[in-house]
Design a protein around this motif. Structure first.
Motif, PDB file in Angstrom:
ATOM      1  N   GLN A 221       4.005  -8.269  -6.003  1.00 25.32           N
ATOM      2  CA  GLN A 221       2.882  -7.643  -5.318  1.00 25.32           C
ATOM      3  C   GLN A 221       1.601  -8.392  -5.656  1.00 25.32           C
ATOM      4  O   GLN A 221       1.395  -8.818  -6.795  1.00 25.32           O
ATOM      5  CB  GLN A 221       2.734  -6.171  -5.716  1.00 25.32           C
ATOM      6  CG  GLN A 221       3.911  -5.309  -5.323  1.00 25.32           C
ATOM      7  CD  GLN A 221       3.688  -3.843  -5.670  1.00 25.32           C
ATOM      8  OE1 GLN A 221       2.574  -3.442  -5.994  1.00 25.32           O
ATOM      9  NE2 GLN A 221       4.749  -3.051  -5.609  1.00 25.32           N
TER      10      GLN A 221
ATOM     11  N   SER B 232       9.202  -1.762  -5.124  1.00 24.82           N
ATOM     12  CA  SER B 232       8.279  -1.947  -6.248  1.00 24.82           C
ATOM     13  C   SER B 232       8.616  -3.185  -7.060  1.00 24.82           C
ATOM     14  O   SER B 232       7.729  -3.784  -7.678  1.00 24.82           O
ATOM     15  CB  SER B 232       8.309  -0.709  -7.148  1.00 24.82           C
ATOM     16  OG  SER B 232       7.448  -0.855  -8.251  1.00 24.82           O
ATOM     17  N   ASP B 233       9.898  -3.585  -7.062  1.00 26.36           N
ATOM     18  CA  ASP B 233      10.288  -4.783  -7.814  1.00 26.36           C
ATOM     19  C   ASP B 233       9.864  -6.069  -7.122  1.00 26.36           C
ATOM     20  O   ASP B 233       9.854  -7.134  -7.754  1.00 26.36           O
ATOM     21  CB  ASP B 233      11.804  -4.794  -8.031  1.00 26.36           C
ATOM     22  CG  ASP B 233      12.256  -3.664  -8.951  1.00 26.36           C
ATOM     23  OD1 ASP B 233      11.401  -3.148  -9.699  1.00 26.36           O
ATOM     24  OD2 ASP B 233      13.443  -3.288  -8.893  1.00 26.36           O
TER      25      ASP B 233
ATOM     26  N   ARG C   3      -0.829  -7.538  -8.755  1.00 27.38           N
ATOM     27  CA  ARG C   3      -0.070  -7.078  -9.915  1.00 27.38           C
ATOM     28  C   ARG C   3       0.755  -8.197 -10.535  1.00 27.38           C
ATOM     29  O   ARG C   3       0.741  -8.393 -11.758  1.00 27.38           O
ATOM     30  CB  ARG C   3       0.849  -5.921  -9.514  1.00 27.38           C
ATOM     31  CG  ARG C   3       1.592  -5.273 -10.693  1.00 27.38           C
ATOM     32  CD  ARG C   3       2.704  -4.356 -10.224  1.00 27.38           C
ATOM     33  NE  ARG C   3       3.805  -5.106  -9.609  1.00 27.38           N
ATOM     34  CZ  ARG C   3       4.909  -4.560  -9.139  1.00 27.38           C
ATOM     35  NH1 ARG C   3       5.052  -3.246  -9.173  1.00 27.38           N
ATOM     36  NH2 ARG C   3       5.864  -5.305  -8.592  1.00 27.38           N
TER      37      ARG C   3
ATOM     38  N   ALA D 164      12.629   2.724  -2.873  1.00 29.48           N
ATOM     39  CA  ALA D 164      11.258   2.578  -3.375  1.00 29.48           C
ATOM     40  C   ALA D 164      11.207   1.689  -4.606  1.00 29.48           C
ATOM     41  O   ALA D 164      10.264   0.895  -4.783  1.00 29.48           O
ATOM     42  CB  ALA D 164      10.679   3.953  -3.694  1.00 29.48           C
ATOM     43  N   GLN D 165      12.225   1.781  -5.470  1.00 32.34           N
ATOM     44  CA  GLN D 165      12.262   0.928  -6.655  1.00 32.34           C
ATOM     45  C   GLN D 165      12.448  -0.536  -6.280  1.00 32.34           C
ATOM     46  O   GLN D 165      11.839  -1.432  -6.888  1.00 32.34           O
ATOM     47  CB  GLN D 165      13.387   1.391  -7.593  1.00 32.34           C
ATOM     48  CG  GLN D 165      13.460   0.617  -8.899  1.00 32.34           C
ATOM     49  CD  GLN D 165      12.223   0.798  -9.737  1.00 32.34           C
ATOM     50  OE1 GLN D 165      11.637   1.869  -9.758  1.00 32.34           O
ATOM     51  NE2 GLN D 165      11.812  -0.263 -10.421  1.00 32.34           N
TER      52      GLN D 165
ATOM     53  N   LYS E 229      14.692   6.910  -3.481  1.00 33.11           N
ATOM     54  CA  LYS E 229      14.169   6.461  -4.768  1.00 33.11           C
ATOM     55  C   LYS E 229      14.621   5.033  -5.085  1.00 33.11           C
ATOM     56  O   LYS E 229      13.838   4.216  -5.590  1.00 33.11           O
ATOM     57  CB  LYS E 229      14.634   7.417  -5.864  1.00 33.11           C
ATOM     58  CG  LYS E 229      14.012   7.123  -7.233  1.00 33.11           C
ATOM     59  CD  LYS E 229      14.415   8.164  -8.244  1.00 33.11           C
ATOM     60  CE  LYS E 229      13.749   7.875  -9.590  1.00 33.11           C
ATOM     61  NZ  LYS E 229      14.111   8.896 -10.613  1.00 33.11           N
TER      62      LYS E 229
END
Length: 285
Positions: free
Chosen positions: A162, A158-159, A165, A154-155, A151
């Motif tokens: 992208q 994601s930070d 986004r 994955a965070q 997790k």
């Protein structure tokens, strides 16, 4: 009673009674087909699950367990199974009432928690070789630690910025510098230039009776020699009006033959500009 507590009935002007509502000092709670609605219908049915607000969203049973442990600062290596199981079951009961399919996966983890708690209540047993029995929570702790690492990874991913986004791709068209392309010389331009050469030749011509054989090939060589080593030569410089009209005609025919054989190029910077001649195989400077 305040004046605004009573509806005020007004008489709209002619033609506006179908547009303006009779009550003008109340705020409409909604609009139905463009018309203001001041009171909700008494027979309006609102389903109990018409609006659902999820304050906490979990991605699975392990995510919920990890949330309960980290929120209360429990030691993940020494989980108080009674408190965690009680809180976990209360959450499962809430989602079970609204979404039975979603609760099925959480019920499986609840059964595992109850089993671990039951094994912890039993007196510890020693194995055949005399070692203590493995902690019933060990497998759950291992899964929680692995899930937490995934997790966090994955965070972090994601930070990262992208495309689509956090930023968009900029597209800039850069025009490449190309070699200048001069306008094509039309037959009308050559005709006008030739008339100008003849006009100048008549001003200096002399009346002589002579017979002279002129060679087009010879004058082709003369034109090529005059263009040798020069980038551009004006069209009129290749003609010598003092030699007479026959020589001018042969020179002009020689230039046409050279242009036909793509040995020379005729260029013009713009309309009505002077015409220039150059060798076709001369590299650009």
């Amino acid at each position: 009673m305040k004046p605004q507590d009573n509806p005020v009935l007004v008489d709209p002007p002619d033609g506006l009674d179908a547009v303006l509502p009779a009550v003008v000092d109340h705020v409409a709670v909604a609009r139905l087909y463009g018309e203001p609605l001041f009171d909700l219908p008494r027979d309006l049915y609102i389903p109990p699950d018409a609006l659902q607000v999820f304050l906490e969203a979990f991605e699975g049973p392990l995510d919920l367990l990890l949330y309960l442990i980290r929120k209360q600062n429990f030691n993940i290596l020494d989980i108080p199974m009674a408190a965690v199981t009680r809180q976990y079951l209360s959450y499962v009961e809430e989602i079970r009432a609204s979404n039975l399919e979603l609760a099925a996966e959480y019920l499986l983890m609840a059964a595992m928690l109850i089993e671990i708690k039951s094994r912890m209540l039993l007196p510890p047993k020693k194995s055949d070789d005399g070692e203590d029995e493995v902690d019933p929570r060990a497998e759950l702790v291992r899964r929680l630690l692995e899930y937490e690492q995934m997790k966090i990874a994955a965070q972090r991913l994601s930070d990262l910025p992208q495309y689509g986004r956090d930023f968009l791709r900029a597209q800039v068209y850069v025009e490449q510098s190309l070699a200048p392309r001069f306008p094509d010389v039309t037959p009308a331009d050559l005709q006008a230039a030739w008339r100008d050469i003849l006009k100048r030749a008549r001003l200096v011509q002399h009346h002589r009776i002579s017979r002279e054989e002129l060679s087009v090939r010879e004058h082709m060589s003369i034109v090529l020699r005059r263009l040798q080593g020069r980038r551009f030569v004006e069209f009129g410089e290749l003609f010598d009006p003092s030699l007479g009209a026959p020589v001018l005609v042969v020179t002009f025919i020689a230039m046409l033959e050279l242009a036909k054989e793509t040995l020379i190029e005729l260029t013009q910077a713009e309309a009505f500009a002077p015409i220039y001649v150059r060798l076709a195989y001369t590299p650009n400077a």
